[in-house]
Design a protein around this motif. Sequence first.
Motif, short mmCIF file in Angstrom:
data_model
loop_
_atom_site.label_atom_id
_atom_site.label_comp_id
_atom_site.label_asym_id
_atom_site.label_seq_id
_atom_site.Cartn_x
_atom_site.Cartn_y
_atom_site.Cartn_z
N THR A 13 44.10 37.79 148.55
CA THR A 13 45.11 37.79 149.62
C THR A 13 44.46 37.41 150.96
O THR A 13 45.00 36.59 151.70
CB THR A 13 45.78 39.18 149.72
OG1 THR A 13 46.38 39.49 148.45
CG2 THR A 13 46.84 39.20 150.80
N PHE A 14 43.34 38.01 151.24
CA PHE A 14 42.63 37.72 152.50
C PHE A 14 42.20 36.26 152.56
O PHE A 14 42.37 35.59 153.58
CB PHE A 14 41.43 38.66 152.64
CG PHE A 14 40.71 38.52 153.95
CD1 PHE A 14 41.32 38.91 155.13
CD2 PHE A 14 39.42 38.02 154.01
CE1 PHE A 14 40.67 38.79 156.35
CE2 PHE A 14 38.76 37.89 155.22
CZ PHE A 14 39.39 38.28 156.39
N GLY A 15 41.66 35.72 151.46
CA GLY A 15 41.25 34.32 151.41
C GLY A 15 42.42 33.38 151.60
O GLY A 15 42.34 32.38 152.33
N THR A 16 43.54 33.69 150.96
CA THR A 16 44.75 32.86 151.11
C THR A 16 45.26 32.92 152.55
O THR A 16 45.65 31.89 153.11
CB THR A 16 45.84 33.35 150.13
OG1 THR A 16 45.33 33.29 148.80
CG2 THR A 16 47.09 32.50 150.25
N LEU A 17 45.23 34.09 153.14
CA LEU A 17 45.67 34.24 154.53
C LEU A 17 44.78 33.43 155.49
O LEU A 17 45.29 32.75 156.38
CB LEU A 17 45.66 35.72 154.91
CG LEU A 17 46.18 36.06 156.31
CD1 LEU A 17 47.64 35.66 156.44
CD2 LEU A 17 46.01 37.55 156.58
N ILE A 18 43.49 33.48 155.27
CA ILE A 18 42.56 32.69 156.11
C ILE A 18 42.85 31.20 155.95
O ILE A 18 42.92 30.46 156.93
CB ILE A 18 41.09 33.01 155.78
CG1 ILE A 18 40.74 34.41 156.28
CG2 ILE A 18 40.15 31.98 156.37
CD1 ILE A 18 39.36 34.87 155.88
#
Length: 177
Positions: A13-18
Amino acid sequence: MRFLKLILFSILTFGTLIFLTSLLFPSTAVVERTGVIHAPIDTVYAHVNDLKAWVQWNPWARPDTTATLEYSDPAYGAGAYYTWKGKQSTGKVTILDSEPDKGVHYLMDIEGLKPVHGGIELKHTADGKATAIFWHMEIKLGLLPWWKLRGFVADRIYGPTMDQALNQLSAICENRH
């Protein structure tokens, strides 16, 4: 097991958000510098058009002391290039176009980095006694977030070196005039 799934889901989720946030950032970094050199435009043009003269004023023309430089014959004008191979980097600079009283445009390829399209544009000053110079570099960053973040600091990375180079070019041209 549940904790591991939570960590993996959080990382994804964090990687996709970045990545999605980075899509909002510009995909091109531009660094520009201007100046006035108190010398005739043909004197300045002679130094920016001849790649062998770049070593005198452009710090990027001598990337490290171990680098071996090889020049095309001739080393000036459209199509001229030089290559270097050193411990720190390997690359090539090619003059794409060159016009007296206007300047040069070039392509700089450094292994492992994005290509840099640059131009050193020249104009007569209003009084005709000096040369106005406009040096710009454009780097296409692509879609990857770490390249786009580098675009935000491009001016801090390349700007001081460009200032130093323009000051050195100015000193050389003004002393020859």
